[in-house]
Design an enzyme around this catalytic site. Structure first.
Site, PDB file in Angstrom:
ATOM      1  N   TYR A 134     -37.670 -37.638   5.129  1.00 52.65           N
ATOM      2  CA  TYR A 134     -37.580 -38.707   4.056  1.00 52.65           C
ATOM      3  C   TYR A 134     -38.759 -37.592   2.992  1.00 52.65           C
ATOM      4  O   TYR A 134     -38.167 -37.969   1.492  1.00 52.65           O
ATOM      5  CB  TYR A 134     -38.458 -39.842   4.128  1.00 52.65           C
ATOM      6  N   ASN A 157     -28.520 -47.218   0.636  1.00 54.56           N
ATOM      7  CA  ASN A 157     -27.134 -47.180   0.361  1.00 54.56           C
ATOM      8  C   ASN A 157     -25.692 -46.924   0.685  1.00 54.56           C
ATOM      9  O   ASN A 157     -25.985 -47.450   1.685  1.00 54.56           O
ATOM     10  CB  ASN A 157     -27.302 -45.176   1.516  1.00 54.56           C
ATOM     11  N   HIS A 166     -27.857 -42.188   7.987  1.00 52.89           N
ATOM     12  CA  HIS A 166     -28.494 -41.665   9.236  1.00 52.89           C
ATOM     13  C   HIS A 166     -28.973 -39.767   9.613  1.00 52.89           C
ATOM     14  O   HIS A 166     -29.799 -39.988  10.174  1.00 52.89           O
ATOM     15  CB  HIS A 166     -27.165 -41.768  10.002  1.00 52.89           C
ATOM     16  N   GLU A 192     -23.844 -36.749  16.417  1.00 44.46           N
ATOM     17  CA  GLU A 192     -23.799 -35.104  15.818  1.00 44.46           C
ATOM     18  C   GLU A 192     -24.104 -33.977  16.864  1.00 44.46           C
ATOM     19  O   GLU A 192     -23.516 -32.631  17.057  1.00 44.46           O
ATOM     20  CB  GLU A 192     -23.832 -34.970  14.287  1.00 44.46           C
TER      21      GLU A 192
END
Length: 199
Positions: A134, A157, A166, A192
């Site tokens: 963040y 979002n 994410h 991912e």
């Protein structure tokens, strides 16, 4: 003597709905088209305007409430028009299959503004399979101290998955919260990571 009309069949309703969508589109009266799709993280509501994808919502966000919000904030002319979102559904399928690393569909960010929009616009810069804290996102958006505001921007979002909030995690590397649920965020990060290792 009166006669009772024959009940309308499902096929007739489908045909009538398709005609309505076609006429609304042809006459420029379809401001928001939507559909729902199944995904590994649950049912997703997809919505688009003529400018692009305006909303992706998880089931936990209450699809009916999301549609009401779209009617209030974008236009009351909201209509279920699945074919108008075929490209979005296809790209999401490819993403979940590990065959797509970025999304090419146009995005309409009218539901976010100010610093939150700046944050959302920076999220696609985080590469597939990677994460950013963040704090790192706050710095890239031009306000290094606005860490909490980045969290709010990610939570709000309007187009998650297509714009990858994410991938934003806590400074200690733990995933943090997610609008689609913490389990969904973990699943996306694992997907991912797995695809990235296989590449």
């Amino acid at each position: 003597m009166t006669t009772t009309p024959a009940p309308v069949t499902g096929e007739q309703l489908t045909r009538l709905h398709a005609d309505l969508v076609a006429r609304a589109t042809a006459d420029g009266l379809l401001d928001v088209a939507y559909r729902t799709v199944d995904s590994p993280v649950g049912p997703l509501l997809l919505a688009r305007t003529p400018a692009g994808v305006v909303r992706v919502a998880f089931a936990v966000q209450d699809h009916e409430r999301v549609l009401q919000d779209l009617a209030e904030r974008v236009s009351p002319r909201v209509l279920e028009a699945p074919r108008a979102l075929d490209d979005v559904a296809r790209e999401l399928d490819e993403y979940f299959a590990g065959a797509r690393l970025t999304f090419d569909v146009p995005v309409d960010l009218r539901l976010t503004a100010g610093f939150r929009r700046s944050v959302v616009e920076h999220l696609p810069d985080i590469p597939y399979g990677r994460t950013a804290s963040y704090a790192q996102v706050a710095a890239s958006a031009g306000s290094p101290r606005a860490v909490r505001a980045v969290g709010t921007a990610c939570a709000l979002n309007p187009v998650p998955l297509v714009v990858p909030c994410h991938r934003v995690v806590r400074s200690d590397g733990t995933p943090g919260r997610y609008a689609g649920g913490d389990a969904a965020k973990q699943a996306l990060l694992e997907l991912e990571a797995r695809v990235g290792r296989a590449a």
